[in-house]
Design an enzyme around this catalytic site. Structure first.
Site, short mmCIF file in Angstrom:
data_model
loop_
_atom_site.label_atom_id
_atom_site.label_comp_id
_atom_site.label_asym_id
_atom_site.label_seq_id
_atom_site.Cartn_x
_atom_site.Cartn_y
_atom_site.Cartn_z
N TYR A 1 0.83 -1.21 0.00
CA TYR A 1 0.00 0.00 0.00
C TYR A 1 0.86 1.26 0.00
CZ TYR A 1 0.71 1.11 5.01
OH TYR A 1 1.25 1.48 6.22
N CYS A 2 0.26 2.35 -0.48
CA CYS A 2 0.90 3.67 -0.45
C CYS A 2 -0.14 4.67 0.05
CB CYS A 2 1.46 4.06 -1.82
SG CYS A 2 0.20 4.21 -3.11
N LYS A 3 -0.14 5.87 -0.48
CA LYS A 3 -1.13 6.86 -0.05
C LYS A 3 -2.50 6.57 -0.64
CE LYS A 3 -2.31 11.76 -0.44
NZ LYS A 3 -1.92 13.07 -1.00
#
Length: 355
Positions: free
Chosen positions: A65-67
């Protein structure tokens, strides 16, 4: 052949995600600064720009995951090509935080009870920065440990109050949204000591102008700053909101002043006038012709780049209300907030521009 799948992060609940973290299977590919501000418990930090050094066991499935899902998508595709089973968690930490914010309020392990004697205020129909300004005034009139409850209809308040509470040190005890209104309960805490928190890694830009050349300049600076490793936020207000309009948008019915604004404002970013020698639109055509010939990206293309780089794009909800601009007219990736949201980002920036 290893697999690359995609799943929305909120298809997994908070406990499931934290369990993956405890097993070493949850990978956060944002920057160190983003990770320190907030992350899912147990998640392992492995920034996208260092993904080539990823060397974990290949007999597991890793959740990335990221932003919001852009960087994690890039990381997931790369890891799949290297022989890993991966799942890209679309929506990212932004979606997780929105869903689980009430839980994150209690990260200090304090159980804060809602008090019956709290003062209540109705700030319905009051636009940004009105609610935040009034809350600040009322907090001065109560004692430490006392609480106030506010009702607000400005949608930007949902983001503003989180940023305001973080900056001031007061506790956001409860925050919920229902029936087109937002309810917040805030507890007064000991005044936060002022400290210099500027870093060399933040750039914030206010885009006030509705002129094509100035908007292009703002996006060029933003994309360049992001590419150089800076965290970038652009706050689009008043005429600058035109830059966020979709190239093609379904007709939105408007009345009165909103309809007049709609008639006078450009329908798409490409129709924005230029600041000098516009010549009733001829200058715009000439400018875009020269840009194309010189291989200069168009404004929509620059905004696409900003989105791909996870630059934070904030639309000023007060300006939207004044000018009759609705969410349906703006790009889907835009965030909504007010001055409190923007100021929250400037606290951690040493490079601030007004265009």
């Amino acid at each position: 052949m290893k697999k690359y799948n995609e799943e929305h992060i909120n298809n997994l609940n908070k406990l499931e995600l934290e369990k993956l973290g405890s097993q070493g299977l949850l990978i956060d590919v944002r920057t160190q600064e983003e990770y320190e501000i907030g992350h899912i418990n147990g998640a392992i930090l492995h920034p996208l720009d260092k993904i080539e050094s990823f060397n974990k066991a290949q007999n597991e499935t890793y959740y990335i995951y990221c932003k919001s899902g852009n960087r994690s998508g890039q990381a997931s595709k790369y890891l799949a090509e290297q022989g890993y089973d991966v799942v890209n968690l679309d929506g990212g930490y932004k979606a997780f935080e929105e869903k689980n914010f009430d839980d994150s309020v209690f990260e200090s392990n304090r159980i804060i009870n809602i008090k019956d004697n709290r003062k209540k205020f109705n700030y319905s129909n009051l636009q940004c920065p009105g609610p935040i300004v009034n809350i600040s005034k009322e907090m001065k009139n109560i004692e430490e440990g006392d609480q106030i409850e506010v009702m607000v209809t400005d949608i930007g308040f949902l983001s503003d109050i989180k940023s305001w509470a973080k900056q001031t040190g007061h506790t956001l005890v409860k925050l919920d949204e229902s029936n087109n209104s937002i309810r917040a309960i805030i507890q007064k805490e000991k005044p936060k000591e002022l400290e210099v928190s500027h870093t060399s890694n933040g750039t914030t830009i206010v885009l006030f102008s509705g002129e094509l050349d100035k908007a292009i300049a703002a996006l060029i600076i933003a994309n360049g700053a992001k590419a150089s490793g800076r965290n970038v936020t652009i706050f689009f207000t008043f005429w600058g909101l035109n830059a966020l309009k979709k190239d093609q948008v379904r007709k939105v019915k408007k009345k009165g002043i909103a309809k007049m604004f709609d008639f006078m404002l450009p329908k798409t970013p490409l129709k924005m006038p230029i600041s000098k020698m516009n010549m009733f639109g001829l200058g715009n055509i000439m400018m875009r012709y020269v840009m194309k010939k010189k291989n200069v990206d168009s404004l929509p293309s620059l905004i696409d780049q900003a989105i791909d780089q996870d630059i934070k794009l904030i639309a000023c909800t007060m300006s939207m209300d004044v000018m009759g601009i609705q969410k349906e007219e703006l790009r889907d990736e835009v965030e909504y907030g007010g001055v409190g949201t923007y100021i929250g980002d400037t606290v951690n920036a040493s490079h601030n521009l007004f265009i």
